[in-house]
Design an enzyme around this catalytic site. Sequence first.
Site, mmCIF file in Angstrom:
data_model
loop_
_atom_site.group_PDB
_atom_site.id
_atom_site.type_symbol
_atom_site.label_atom_id
_atom_site.label_comp_id
_atom_site.label_asym_id
_atom_site.label_seq_id
_atom_site.Cartn_x
_atom_site.Cartn_y
_atom_site.Cartn_z
ATOM 1 N N PRO A 1 0.797 -1.227 0.000
ATOM 2 C CG PRO A 1 -0.985 -1.598 1.470
ATOM 3 C CD PRO A 1 0.343 -2.183 1.046
ATOM 4 C CE1 TYR A 2 5.798 5.614 1.470
ATOM 5 C CE2 TYR A 2 7.421 3.959 0.846
ATOM 6 C CZ TYR A 2 7.093 5.274 1.098
ATOM 7 O OH TYR A 2 8.040 6.260 0.980
ATOM 8 N N GLY A 3 3.754 1.822 -1.568
ATOM 9 C CA GLY A 3 4.138 2.068 -2.950
ATOM 10 C C GLY A 3 2.949 2.412 -3.825
ATOM 11 C CE LYS B 1 5.650 8.884 -0.703
ATOM 12 N NZ LYS B 1 5.996 10.320 -0.666
#
Length: 391
Positions: free
Chosen positions: A199-201, A204
């Site tokens: 989810p972070y990538g 972003k």
Amino acid sequence: MDYLLENKRKSNFSKKILLAAALTALLVFVIKRPPVISPSTKFSEHEPGVTHVLVTGGAGYIGSHAVLRLLKDSYRVTIVDNLSRGNMGAVKILQELYPEPGRLQFIYADLGDAQAVNRVFSENAFDAVMHFAAVAYVGESTVEPLRYYHNITSNTLQIVKAMSAHGVKTLIYSSTCATYGEPEKMPITENTPQVPINPYGKAKKMAEDIIIDFSKTSDMAVMILRYFNVIGSDPLGRLGESPRPELREQGRISGACFDAARGIIPGLKVRGIDYKTADGTCVRDYIDVTDLIDAHVKALAHAKPSKVGIYNVGTGKGSSVREFVEACKKATGVDIKVEYLSRRAGDYAEVYSDPSKINIELNWTATYTNLQQSLTTAWKWQKAHLNGYET
């Protein structure tokens, strides 16, 4: 007579209740209202020859280093931070270093609050935005995905909308190599397909898509920097990394190494020793924070209207986690105990960059490429600030 006295007592008691209620209501209003921004013509008016940069997340590890460099280079800076991950101690140091009027101001605000963001932009004359503010832990993102989409993607949308509404034409976006996921080929170039696996990538990448799509309809100057694993600290020892204690489990490996060296934790936990790499541990491209900020400042200087620049910011070589731990042991002089565990969800085996494009187009090259040297610099700050910025 007793009846009149009793009525008088009741009347006084009622007045006290009303007064208390009024004071409570006033306090709630003060707490909930948008942040008050001290008026200053130096920040609210454009000045020839002076570039006013809004740095979101400027109280954080990377953001504070960016502010320090911008101030050193004679930029005017406004920090906006909600201090959920940032540290007011870093802001105070920056204010002490650059106390002159019109150099630096701090605004406490949450980028998720559209009203507060609009007010920040309406009461200040920004020439550019460096957008660092974001939660940024891969493991945490797999547990709290909605928090990451809100904090990264939604908040970036708020920033771009505010820039559009108030005519701010330059955006330097601090992105991540996590948008690439786990590519089939190494090293990673800017043309490597973006297939994020956590989810972070993903958050972003969505933020990047918002910026790029909007840029097609405007004359905004955009620079997107996708960087790799950040280490190090200010070479002069003024700033460092000081994560909140509750985030130590999620933090960078350098922070964990230092905590182990200081005895705050019993040892270092290495997650994953069965990856398809030379020694079984993950391979990463470690970029010194000083080099990273130099890339951001160069990107700002080279930003051009109606153009989008996308650059990888890395050293071009990978180091394994085992190699990193050995370098940390030498930097700290402590034989750190290491515990090997199963893989962490959302991690990938090997990621390192091809920085050729930024080398050629922005004349940027990483200079702090010795892992042990960068860790030694950061360790010195840690030893001098055993309680973080509280000292």
